[in-house]
Write a protein that holds these residues in place. Structure first.
Motif, PDB file in Angstrom:
ATOM      1  N   ARG A 107      -1.191   5.621  -6.058  1.00 47.31           N
ATOM      2  CA  ARG A 107      -0.867   4.271  -6.501  1.00 47.31           C
ATOM      3  C   ARG A 107      -1.902   4.176  -7.745  1.00 47.31           C
ATOM      4  O   ARG A 107      -3.030   4.522  -7.984  1.00 47.31           O
ATOM      5  CB  ARG A 107      -1.493   3.272  -5.405  1.00 47.31           C
ATOM      6  CG  ARG A 107      -1.120   1.913  -5.911  1.00 47.31           C
ATOM      7  CD  ARG A 107      -2.514   1.250  -6.289  1.00 47.31           C
ATOM      8  NE  ARG A 107      -2.150  -0.071  -7.170  1.00 47.31           N
ATOM      9  CZ  ARG A 107      -3.069  -0.559  -7.716  1.00 47.31           C
ATOM     10  NH1 ARG A 107      -4.240   0.015  -8.279  1.00 47.31           N
ATOM     11  NH2 ARG A 107      -2.888  -1.960  -8.409  1.00 47.31           N
ATOM     12  N   THR A 108      -1.158   3.318  -8.845  1.00 49.79           N
ATOM     13  CA  THR A 108      -1.925   2.971 -10.148  1.00 49.79           C
ATOM     14  C   THR A 108      -1.088   1.679 -10.428  1.00 49.79           C
ATOM     15  O   THR A 108      -0.235   1.348 -10.499  1.00 49.79           O
ATOM     16  CB  THR A 108      -1.907   4.123 -11.272  1.00 49.79           C
ATOM     17  OG1 THR A 108      -2.469   3.758 -12.342  1.00 49.79           O
ATOM     18  CG2 THR A 108      -0.424   4.551 -11.628  1.00 49.79           C
ATOM     19  N   GLY A 109      -2.292   1.142 -11.211  1.00 48.09           N
ATOM     20  CA  GLY A 109      -1.784  -0.154 -11.954  1.00 48.09           C
ATOM     21  C   GLY A 109      -1.362   0.127 -13.531  1.00 48.09           C
ATOM     22  O   GLY A 109      -1.005  -0.780 -14.132  1.00 48.09           O
ATOM     23  N   ASN A 110      -1.725   1.325 -14.126  1.00 40.76           N
ATOM     24  CA  ASN A 110      -1.606   1.668 -15.306  1.00 40.76           C
ATOM     25  C   ASN A 110      -0.119   2.573 -15.313  1.00 40.76           C
ATOM     26  O   ASN A 110       0.177   3.732 -15.217  1.00 40.76           O
ATOM     27  CB  ASN A 110      -2.586   2.658 -15.772  1.00 40.76           C
ATOM     28  CG  ASN A 110      -2.158   3.179 -17.269  1.00 40.76           C
ATOM     29  OD1 ASN A 110      -1.175   2.755 -17.881  1.00 40.76           O
ATOM     30  ND2 ASN A 110      -2.964   3.968 -17.854  1.00 40.76           N
ATOM     31  N   CYS A 111       0.938   1.816 -15.267  1.00 43.31           N
ATOM     32  CA  CYS A 111       2.426   2.243 -14.930  1.00 43.31           C
ATOM     33  C   CYS A 111       2.746   3.387 -16.113  1.00 43.31           C
ATOM     34  O   CYS A 111       3.377   4.354 -15.709  1.00 43.31           O
ATOM     35  CB  CYS A 111       3.272   0.948 -15.042  1.00 43.31           C
ATOM     36  SG  CYS A 111       3.232  -0.227 -13.811  1.00 43.31           S
TER      37      CYS A 111
ATOM     38  N   PHE B   7       3.800   3.336  -7.111  1.00 42.03           N
ATOM     39  CA  PHE B   7       3.177   3.861  -5.879  1.00 42.03           C
ATOM     40  C   PHE B   7       4.321   5.287  -6.117  1.00 42.03           C
ATOM     41  O   PHE B   7       5.307   5.172  -6.259  1.00 42.03           O
ATOM     42  CB  PHE B   7       3.406   3.299  -4.652  1.00 42.03           C
ATOM     43  CG  PHE B   7       2.667   1.933  -4.660  1.00 42.03           C
ATOM     44  CD1 PHE B   7       1.596   2.114  -3.856  1.00 42.03           C
ATOM     45  CD2 PHE B   7       3.237   0.665  -5.031  1.00 42.03           C
ATOM     46  CE1 PHE B   7       0.546   0.685  -3.723  1.00 42.03           C
ATOM     47  CE2 PHE B   7       2.342  -0.147  -5.075  1.00 42.03           C
ATOM     48  CZ  PHE B   7       1.397  -0.433  -4.038  1.00 42.03           C
TER      49      PHE B   7
ATOM     50  N   ALA C  43       8.194   1.422  -8.819  1.00 45.22           N
ATOM     51  CA  ALA C  43       7.447   0.400  -9.704  1.00 45.22           C
ATOM     52  C   ALA C  43       7.741  -1.140  -9.312  1.00 45.22           C
ATOM     53  O   ALA C  43       8.814  -1.256  -9.007  1.00 45.22           O
ATOM     54  CB  ALA C  43       7.966   0.773 -11.313  1.00 45.22           C
TER      55      ALA C  43
ATOM     56  N   CYS D  90       5.657  -4.293 -15.910  1.00 41.90           N
ATOM     57  CA  CYS D  90       5.295  -3.421 -14.443  1.00 41.90           C
ATOM     58  C   CYS D  90       3.785  -3.836 -13.834  1.00 41.90           C
ATOM     59  O   CYS D  90       2.763  -3.524 -14.880  1.00 41.90           O
ATOM     60  CB  CYS D  90       5.454  -1.945 -14.832  1.00 41.90           C
ATOM     61  SG  CYS D  90       5.027  -0.838 -13.248  1.00 41.90           S
ATOM     62  N   ASP D  91       3.737  -4.035 -12.740  1.00 38.15           N
ATOM     63  CA  ASP D  91       2.375  -4.348 -12.272  1.00 38.15           C
ATOM     64  C   ASP D  91       1.637  -3.241 -11.743  1.00 38.15           C
ATOM     65  O   ASP D  91       0.561  -2.867 -11.753  1.00 38.15           O
ATOM     66  CB  ASP D  91       2.600  -5.440 -11.015  1.00 38.15           C
ATOM     67  CG  ASP D  91       2.884  -6.639 -11.453  1.00 38.15           C
ATOM     68  OD1 ASP D  91       2.928  -7.099 -12.497  1.00 38.15           O
ATOM     69  OD2 ASP D  91       3.912  -7.417 -10.831  1.00 38.15           O
ATOM     70  N   GLN D  92       2.355  -2.091 -11.127  1.00 37.25           N
ATOM     71  CA  GLN D  92       1.870  -1.034 -10.311  1.00 37.25           C
ATOM     72  C   GLN D  92       2.972  -0.022 -10.072  1.00 37.25           C
ATOM     73  O   GLN D  92       4.100  -0.599  -9.660  1.00 37.25           O
ATOM     74  CB  GLN D  92       0.827  -1.445  -9.355  1.00 37.25           C
ATOM     75  CG  GLN D  92       1.707  -2.093  -8.109  1.00 37.25           C
ATOM     76  CD  GLN D  92       0.599  -2.606  -6.956  1.00 37.25           C
ATOM     77  OE1 GLN D  92      -0.283  -2.042  -6.768  1.00 37.25           O
ATOM     78  NE2 GLN D  92       0.921  -3.911  -6.274  1.00 37.25           N
TER      79      GLN D  92
ATOM     80  N   THR E 113       1.003  -1.267  -0.070  1.00 39.33           N
ATOM     81  CA  THR E 113      -0.128   0.179   0.102  1.00 39.33           C
ATOM     82  C   THR E 113       0.818   1.217   0.047  1.00 39.33           C
ATOM     83  O   THR E 113       2.088   1.218   0.405  1.00 39.33           O
ATOM     84  CB  THR E 113      -0.984   0.027   1.177  1.00 39.33           C
ATOM     85  OG1 THR E 113      -0.108   0.021   2.406  1.00 39.33           O
ATOM     86  CG2 THR E 113      -1.578  -1.323   1.278  1.00 39.33           C
TER      87      THR E 113
END
Length: 314
Positions: free
Chosen positions: A173-177, A198, A214, A194-196, A149
């Motif tokens: 935070r985003t999952g769209n790197c 922060f 990343a 890339c997964d996510q 988190t």
């Protein structure tokens, strides 16, 4: 010298009072015989005049026999003394066992077998496995199962390094790197799966730093993403105006990696000033924030390794 006539030289004639008393009468001092009697049983030869003539050969033999007996007595005594000492030593050895040991006793009898004893501590001959390596837990998503988190990666309202303190602005935070990257970094994050991402921004006295973490599936992917590009998009808000975007302002961008995490920084002034190579304040702030992020990621590995063996998680 005349010994008289009609009788033996040492006895009186019949009906006569003895003239020459036998000096040994009344019993020889050794219990029998008279002069010429060997108290050790060797009789002297009689001379032709009836007197006792010593048998010198017999006397010599008797003397030799006596010497031999004395030697035997001395030797025998020494043997007995040796046996006695050996017996004492054997007794001492058996006694020192305090009745607990086995083996033969000093009197020749078989001693009893030792009784049961208290069991001592036992140790395994198999070496325990080495403790888990914290780096293994942050190297691959299959083992890195702790929650991820923004608040966990960027805790608190500020960070402190030495005598310097930096306030925390916005987090994201985003999952769209690719959406939070500039220039070639967008394609790099996408290519390496890339997964996510922060992000968080820290600021102080007109300087701001956005750090982006990343997250990848493996260490190899994070290493490739770190090496090919570094331009993370700055995050404004919560007291921090836009910086390092648009125009010709110069900012400091860096990249680094630990385990399956690549992290990037964008450091610049919130006004119109540019970061120059000799700007110690900008470089120091950039390094302080990057060091803080590195320690946060490393702490994930330490906590998970400790939990794997049931130890404290600090």
């Amino acid at each position: 010298m005349s010994f008289g006539q009609g009788g033996p030289p040492w006895g009186a004639g019949e009906g006569q009072q003895p003239q020459n008393q036998n000096p040994w009468q009344g019993g020889a001092p050794y219990g029998s015989g008279g002069p010429g009697h060997d108290p050790y049983g060797n009789h002297a030869a009689q001379g032709r005049d009836g007197g006792a003539t010593p048998d010198w050969a017999a006397l010599a033999d008797a003397s030799a026999a006596r010497a031999r007996r004395r030697r035997l007595l001395m030797v025998g005594g020494g043997v007995l003394a040796t046996v006695a000492i050996a017996g004492i030593v054997a007794t001492a050895i058996v006694t020192s066992d305090d009745g607990k040991g086995g083996g033969d006793r000093a009197d020749g009898k078989q001693s009893t077998a030792p009784g049961p004893s208290e069991p001592g501590p036992s140790f395994s001959s198999v070496a325990p496995p080495p403790p888990p390596n914290p780096n293994d837990f942050i190297a691959d998503e299959k083992k890195d199962k702790a929650p991820l988190t923004a608040d966990g990666l960027f805790p608190g309202d500020r960070i402190t390094a030495g005598d310097r303190s930096y306030a925390k602005g916005s987090t994201h935070r985003t999952g769209n790197c690719a959406a939070v990257a500039q220039r070639a970094l967008a394609a790099t994050l996408r290519t390496n799966n890339c997964d996510q991402v922060f992000r968080a921004t820290y600021h102080r006295d007109g300087l701001a730093v956005t750090v982006g973490i990343a997250v990848f599936g493996t260490t190899a992917e994070a290493q490739r993403a770190k090496e090919t590009s570094r331009n993370i998009a700055p995050l404004a808000g919560k007291g921090v105006p836009s910086f390092c975007q648009g125009g010709r302002r110069v900012c400091l961008f860096t990249s680094n990696q630990v385990g399956r995490y690549a992290y990037y920084t964008a450091t610049g002034y919130t006004g119109t000033k540019n970061v120059t190579p000799g700007d110690d304040r900008a470089y120091r702030m950039n390094n302080d924030v990057a060091d803080f992020v590195f320690k946060q990621i490393a702490a994930r590995g330490t906590a998970q390794a400790s939990a794997a063996v049931g130890g404290p998680s600090d």
